[in-house]
Structure formats: structure tokens, C-alpha cells
Write a protein that holds these residues in place. Structure first.
Motif, short mmCIF file in Angstrom:
data_model
loop_
_atom_site.label_atom_id
_atom_site.label_comp_id
_atom_site.label_asym_id
_atom_site.label_seq_id
_atom_site.Cartn_x
_atom_site.Cartn_y
_atom_site.Cartn_z
N ALA A 1 137.63 36.86 -5.45
CA ALA A 1 138.49 36.22 -6.44
C ALA A 1 138.03 36.59 -7.85
O ALA A 1 136.83 36.55 -8.15
CB ALA A 1 138.45 34.71 -6.26
N PRO A 2 138.93 36.96 -8.73
CA PRO A 2 138.53 37.32 -10.09
C PRO A 2 137.92 36.12 -10.84
O PRO A 2 136.99 36.27 -11.61
CB PRO A 2 139.81 37.78 -10.77
N LYS A 3 138.47 34.92 -10.58
CA LYS A 3 137.92 33.70 -11.18
C LYS A 3 137.90 32.62 -10.13
O LYS A 3 138.86 32.46 -9.37
CB LYS A 3 138.78 33.24 -12.37
N LYS A 4 136.80 31.89 -10.07
CA LYS A 4 136.71 30.79 -9.11
C LYS A 4 135.89 29.67 -9.71
O LYS A 4 135.09 29.88 -10.62
CB LYS A 4 136.13 31.26 -7.79
N ASP A 5 136.10 28.48 -9.20
CA ASP A 5 135.40 27.30 -9.67
C ASP A 5 134.91 26.56 -8.44
O ASP A 5 135.68 25.85 -7.80
CB ASP A 5 136.34 26.43 -10.50
N GLU A 6 133.68 26.76 -8.08
CA GLU A 6 133.07 26.20 -6.88
C GLU A 6 133.88 26.58 -5.63
O GLU A 6 133.76 27.67 -5.14
CB GLU A 6 132.87 24.70 -7.00
N ASP A 7 134.76 25.68 -5.18
CA ASP A 7 135.51 25.92 -3.94
C ASP A 7 136.98 26.29 -4.16
O ASP A 7 137.76 26.31 -3.22
CB ASP A 7 135.46 24.67 -3.06
N PHE A 8 137.37 26.59 -5.41
CA PHE A 8 138.79 26.81 -5.71
C PHE A 8 139.01 28.09 -6.50
O PHE A 8 138.15 28.54 -7.24
CB PHE A 8 139.35 25.63 -6.51
#
Length: 95
Positions: free
Chosen positions: A80-87
Motif C-alpha cells: 500500500a502506498p499509504k497505510k495507517d496501522e491496519d487500514f
């Protein structure tokens, strides 16, 4: 059945189409050709011909639809190009 210019104008109005004189004439010709073709189809004797539900004799060529885990959560987020913990992180589209 013959489609006239008045019918074309009504259809264009209902479809919210703006048509000039040249487009109306072209549409009139095309729609009358379609109506003539359908009239020819009505002449065909279909007595004793079973209606088709599919164009081929093949049945159920698709795989069985069953739920299975094919991609782990970590693997899905790995590239993923950008992720936030589990999302996944995506740009905001609504204010």
C-alpha cells in the motif's frame, strides 16, 4: 410502425438530448431501419422453437462461490502506498 420527426423530437426531449436538424435526420433514418428490422423478425415462423435462456448449451461454467481467505491482512497492506496501522490511507473526497 414508422417513426416520424415528431417522435424523434419527443424522444430527444425525454432523454434530455439537444439535436440539430442533421442529427435528427440521421436518428430518424437509423430508428426507422431498426423498426423495419424488427418487423422482418416478426415474419419468422418460430412455431415449435423453444425459447433460449443462454446462447450456448454450457451450464454453470463459473467456480463455486464460496468464502475463503486468500490474502492475509498483512499481505494486503504490504504494498500500500499509504497505510495507517491496519487500514489503507486514501485522499479525502468529501468535505
Amino acid at each position: 410502425m414508422i417513426i416520424d420527426k415528431e417522435a424523434i423530437e419527443k424522444i430527444a426531449h425525454l432523454a434530455r438530448l439537444e439535436m440539430d436538424e442533421k442529427s435528427e435526420e440521421k436518428m430518424l433514418k437509423s430508428m426507422n431501419e431498426i423498426v423495419e428490422w424488427v418487423a422482418k423478425l416478426e415474419e419468422v415462423d418460430t412455431e415449435g422453437v423453444a425459447p433460449l435462456t443462454h446462447m450456448t448449451q454450457e451450464q454453470s461454467v463459473w467456480r463455486e462461490d464460496k468464502a475463503e481467505y486468500t490474502l492475509s491482512h498483512e499481505d494486503a497492506l504490504k504494498n500500500a502506498p499509504k497505510k495507517d496501522e491496519d487500514f489503507f490511507r486514501v485522499p479525502k473526497v468529501l468535505d
